[in-house]
Design a protein around this motif. Structure first.
Motif, PDB file in Angstrom:
ATOM      1  N   ASN A 104      16.993  75.777  35.229  1.00 34.85           N
ATOM      2  CA  ASN A 104      18.398  76.078  35.548  1.00 34.85           C
ATOM      3  C   ASN A 104      18.584  76.371  37.039  1.00 34.85           C
ATOM      4  OD1 ASN A 104      18.901  75.851  32.852  1.00 34.85           O
ATOM      5  ND2 ASN A 104      19.203  78.032  32.458  1.00 34.85           N
ATOM      6  N   THR A 105      17.516  76.789  37.689  1.00 39.74           N
ATOM      7  CA  THR A 105      17.626  77.162  39.102  1.00 39.74           C
ATOM      8  C   THR A 105      17.312  75.989  40.039  1.00 39.74           C
ATOM      9  OG1 THR A 105      16.868  79.368  38.450  1.00 39.74           O
ATOM     10  CG2 THR A 105      16.905  78.900  40.810  1.00 39.74           C
ATOM     11  N   VAL A 106      16.226  75.273  39.738  1.00 45.15           N
ATOM     12  CA  VAL A 106      15.781  74.256  40.712  1.00 45.15           C
ATOM     13  C   VAL A 106      15.876  72.818  40.185  1.00 45.15           C
ATOM     14  CG1 VAL A 106      14.200  75.876  41.850  1.00 45.15           C
ATOM     15  CG2 VAL A 106      13.327  74.409  40.014  1.00 45.15           C
ATOM     16  N   GLY A 107      16.246  72.671  38.926  1.00 46.32           N
ATOM     17  CA  GLY A 107      16.335  71.320  38.349  1.00 46.32           C
ATOM     18  C   GLY A 107      15.032  70.912  37.678  1.00 46.32           C
ATOM     19  N   HIS A 108      15.132  69.857  36.848  1.00 43.49           N
ATOM     20  CA  HIS A 108      14.016  69.506  35.971  1.00 43.49           C
ATOM     21  C   HIS A 108      12.783  69.032  36.729  1.00 43.49           C
ATOM     22  CE1 HIS A 108      11.729  67.656  32.735  1.00 43.49           C
ATOM     23  NE2 HIS A 108      12.434  68.428  31.913  1.00 43.49           N
ATOM     24  N   ARG A 109      12.981  68.120  37.682  1.00 37.48           N
ATOM     25  CA  ARG A 109      11.814  67.517  38.341  1.00 37.48           C
ATOM     26  C   ARG A 109      11.021  68.545  39.165  1.00 37.48           C
ATOM     27  NH1 ARG A 109       7.328  65.551  38.264  1.00 37.48           N
ATOM     28  NH2 ARG A 109       6.511  64.817  40.245  1.00 37.48           N
ATOM     29  N   VAL A 110      11.745  69.337  39.942  1.00 38.06           N
ATOM     30  CA  VAL A 110      11.045  70.346  40.763  1.00 38.06           C
ATOM     31  C   VAL A 110      10.328  71.331  39.845  1.00 38.06           C
ATOM     32  CG1 VAL A 110      11.371  72.275  42.365  1.00 38.06           C
ATOM     33  CG2 VAL A 110      12.589  70.136  42.747  1.00 38.06           C
ATOM     34  N   ALA A 111      10.990  71.703  38.751  1.00 41.73           N
ATOM     35  CA  ALA A 111      10.394  72.671  37.831  1.00 41.73           C
ATOM     36  C   ALA A 111       9.152  72.093  37.150  1.00 41.73           C
ATOM     37  CB  ALA A 111      11.417  73.089  36.780  1.00 41.73           C
ATOM     38  N   GLU A 112       9.253  70.828  36.761  1.00 42.19           N
ATOM     39  CA  GLU A 112       8.131  70.201  36.050  1.00 42.19           C
ATOM     40  C   GLU A 112       6.865  70.211  36.922  1.00 42.19           C
ATOM     41  OE1 GLU A 112       8.652  66.008  35.181  1.00 42.19           O
ATOM     42  OE2 GLU A 112       7.361  66.197  33.424  1.00 42.19           O
ATOM     43  N   ARG A 113       7.052  69.826  38.169  1.00 44.88           N
ATOM     44  CA  ARG A 113       5.912  69.784  39.088  1.00 44.88           C
ATOM     45  C   ARG A 113       5.411  71.206  39.387  1.00 44.88           C
ATOM     46  NH1 ARG A 113       6.175  69.704  44.661  1.00 44.88           N
ATOM     47  NH2 ARG A 113       4.170  69.162  45.634  1.00 44.88           N
ATOM     48  N   ALA A 114       6.353  72.079  39.663  1.00 46.54           N
ATOM     49  CA  ALA A 114       5.983  73.459  40.028  1.00 46.54           C
ATOM     50  C   ALA A 114       5.247  74.141  38.876  1.00 46.54           C
ATOM     51  CB  ALA A 114       7.239  74.242  40.394  1.00 46.54           C
ATOM     52  N   LEU A 115       5.718  73.914  37.651  1.00 45.94           N
ATOM     53  CA  LEU A 115       5.090  74.591  36.500  1.00 45.94           C
ATOM     54  C   LEU A 115       3.701  74.033  36.216  1.00 45.94           C
ATOM     55  CD1 LEU A 115       8.175  74.904  34.144  1.00 45.94           C
ATOM     56  CD2 LEU A 115       6.758  76.802  34.945  1.00 45.94           C
ATOM     57  N   GLN A 116       3.582  72.708  36.236  1.00 50.22           N
ATOM     58  CA  GLN A 116       2.263  72.144  35.920  1.00 50.22           C
ATOM     59  C   GLN A 116       1.225  72.541  36.958  1.00 50.22           C
ATOM     60  OE1 GLN A 116       1.661  68.231  34.345  1.00 50.22           O
ATOM     61  NE2 GLN A 116       3.859  67.940  34.020  1.00 50.22           N
ATOM     62  N   LEU A 117       1.644  72.533  38.236  1.00 51.82           N
ATOM     63  CA  LEU A 117       0.678  72.841  39.304  1.00 51.82           C
ATOM     64  C   LEU A 117       0.589  74.343  39.585  1.00 51.82           C
ATOM     65  CD1 LEU A 117       1.484  69.923  41.800  1.00 51.82           C
ATOM     66  CD2 LEU A 117      -0.388  70.060  40.140  1.00 51.82           C
ATOM     67  N   GLY A 118       1.432  75.127  38.944  1.00 50.77           N
ATOM     68  CA  GLY A 118       1.419  76.578  39.193  1.00 50.77           C
ATOM     69  C   GLY A 118       1.763  76.895  40.637  1.00 50.77           C
ATOM     70  N   LEU A 119       2.745  76.156  41.184  1.00 53.35           N
ATOM     71  CA  LEU A 119       3.023  76.282  42.630  1.00 53.35           C
ATOM     72  C   LEU A 119       3.637  77.620  43.004  1.00 53.35           C
ATOM     73  CD1 LEU A 119       4.530  72.758  43.487  1.00 53.35           C
ATOM     74  CD2 LEU A 119       2.172  73.558  43.794  1.00 53.35           C
ATOM     75  N   LEU A 120       3.105  78.175  44.075  1.00 50.23           N
ATOM     76  CA  LEU A 120       3.712  79.366  44.685  1.00 50.23           C
ATOM     77  C   LEU A 120       4.283  78.908  46.024  1.00 50.23           C
ATOM     78  CD1 LEU A 120       0.912  81.956  43.820  1.00 50.23           C
ATOM     79  CD2 LEU A 120       3.289  82.063  43.042  1.00 50.23           C
ATOM     80  N   PHE A 121       5.598  79.018  46.174  1.00 52.76           N
ATOM     81  CA  PHE A 121       6.282  78.461  47.339  1.00 52.76           C
ATOM     82  C   PHE A 121       6.425  79.498  48.450  1.00 52.76           C
ATOM     83  CE2 PHE A 121       7.797  76.080  43.679  1.00 52.76           C
ATOM     84  CZ  PHE A 121       7.809  74.775  44.117  1.00 52.76           C
ATOM     85  N   PRO A 122       5.936  79.183  49.651  1.00 54.33           N
ATOM     86  CA  PRO A 122       6.247  80.063  50.792  1.00 54.33           C
ATOM     87  C   PRO A 122       7.746  79.950  51.114  1.00 54.33           C
ATOM     88  CG  PRO A 122       4.974  78.140  51.495  1.00 54.33           C
ATOM     89  CD  PRO A 122       5.114  78.038  50.007  1.00 54.33           C
TER      90      PRO A 122
END
Ligand SMILES: CCCCCCCCCCC/C=C/C(=O)SCCNC(=O)CCNC(=O)[C@H](O)C(C)(C)COP(=O)(O)OP(=O)(O)OC[C@H]1O[C@@H](n2cnc3c(N)ncnc32)[C@H](O)[C@@H]1OP(=O)(O)O
Length: 302
Positions: free
Chosen positions: A195-213
């Motif tokens: 809901n915050t960043v959209g599906h594609r960004v979330a999908e990548r961020a969740l699978q890779l466990g991304l922590l964004f500076p």
């Protein structure tokens, strides 16, 4: 049930004015962590609330050192403070921030999810659900002044607010990094991120466990504003003025319209979600992964 009982007990014992000592009453002046005086501060051992009723908001400071990990007690105290502010008509907004230098929140308390019994896991998860539901659906405007790192549950808390201001420090990464621990963010963490960043960004961020500076977090929409570290609180206050200028009923109904479908999904499946969590977290492989992760955190020091 256990949470309700726990909350009643904590309400009586912990939600006291910040002023300490005999005869302390709400509304008096008392010391604030970090010096200075605070008129009408209240709170509990782990949550300091600095109300400004004339301006219609309160600052809720998390202070569960060393890392504001969301233990059961801490979650309960946050819920109680939120409830108190929500039930007082003087308040239309809160700014949530941290009193622990460099850390917004390290997320869920790994010790609550490791080496405990299923009843404890169920009680803990219910409290985590409750915190999310209450913050996500709060009729108050909730602004996060993110003055430190905020992985996983810390990020969820920030994502549950209406607006996020992040301090510009490369160490202050934010994201749902659960996969790095060998665990899985549940569907309502995922939905909040989508809901915050959209599906594609979330999908990548969740699978890779991304922590964004900070710069990246701003670019993908994980936060709304990045400001110099010493301006986080003032920036949060400035933006609040814009939110408070909107007719309250219209803003609240719009928030509900936007968020209720996401919250309803959990509300409908709450018990099943608890059972899923208990089953998942009780697995030997998951317990082992969590122990290893905690061990790594300890070794990092030496
Ligand atoms: C099929 C689908 C089913 C799905 C079912 C659900 C599945 C489960 C879902 C669970 C979701 C989980 C969400 C979470 O939030 S998990 C927690 C994630 N958090 C992290 O990864 C952060 C870990 N911590 C750190 O990276 C660092 O501590 C931090 C950067 C925050 C601070 O670094 P610093 O160097 O300042 O401090 P230390 O690392 O030395 O830490 C100080 C002490 O604090 C302890 N610590 C840290 N984080 C936690 C934590 N989250 N919980 C408990 N304790 C924590 C750390 O061990 C140190 O302790 P000691 O002093 O005793 O060594």
């Amino acid at each position: 049930m256990a949470l309700a009982v726990g909350m009643r007990v904590l309400t009586r014992s912990l939600l006291r004015p910040w002023v300490r000592g005999p005869g302390a009453t709400p509304g008096r002046t008392g010391p604030v962590a970090g010096g200075g005086d605070c008129v009408r501060c209240f709170g509990s051992p782990r949550v300091l609330v600095e109300p400004d009723p004339a301006a219609g908001f309160a600052v809720m400071k998390m202070r569960n050192p060393p890392v504001n990990s969301l233990s059961l007690e801490f979650l309960t105290e946050m819920l109680i403070s939120l409830e108190k502010l929500e039930s007082d008509k003087a308040f239309h907004a809160i700014i949530i921030t941290s009193d622990c230098p460099g850390i917004f929140s390290a997320g869920l308390d790994l010790k609550e999810m490791c080496g405990r019994d299923p009843t404890h896991y169920a009680e803990y998860w219910k409290a985590v659900q409750e915190l999310w539901l209450r913050f996500y659906l709060s009729h108050l405007v909730v602004i996060s002044a993110i003055n430190g790192v905020s992985p996983a549950g810390g990020c969820l808390l920030a994502l549950s607010s209406d607006y996020r201001v992040l301090a510009d420090n490369p160490k202050y990464a934010i994201g749902l990094n659960e996969t790095l621990l060998g665990i899985v963010a549940p569907f309502w963490f995922k939905d909040t991120l989508v809901n915050t960043v959209g599906h594609r960004v979330a999908e990548r961020a969740l699978q890779l466990g991304l922590l964004f500076p900070p710069a990246e977090a701003l670019r993908v929409g994980m936060v709304d504003q990045v400001v110099p570290e010493d301006q986080v609180q003032s920036a949060a206050r400035s933006v609040l003025a814009q939110w408070l200028a909107i007719p309250g009923h219209a803003r609240q109904l719009t928030k509900t319209l936007m968020r209720k479908p996401t919250a309803d999904r959990l509300l409908k499946e709450r018990d099943a979600d608890i059972q899923n969590f208990v089953r998942f977290i009780s697995r030997d492989a998951i317990q082992k992964a969590l122990r290893t992760y905690l061990e790594k955190l300890k070794q990092k020091k030496s």
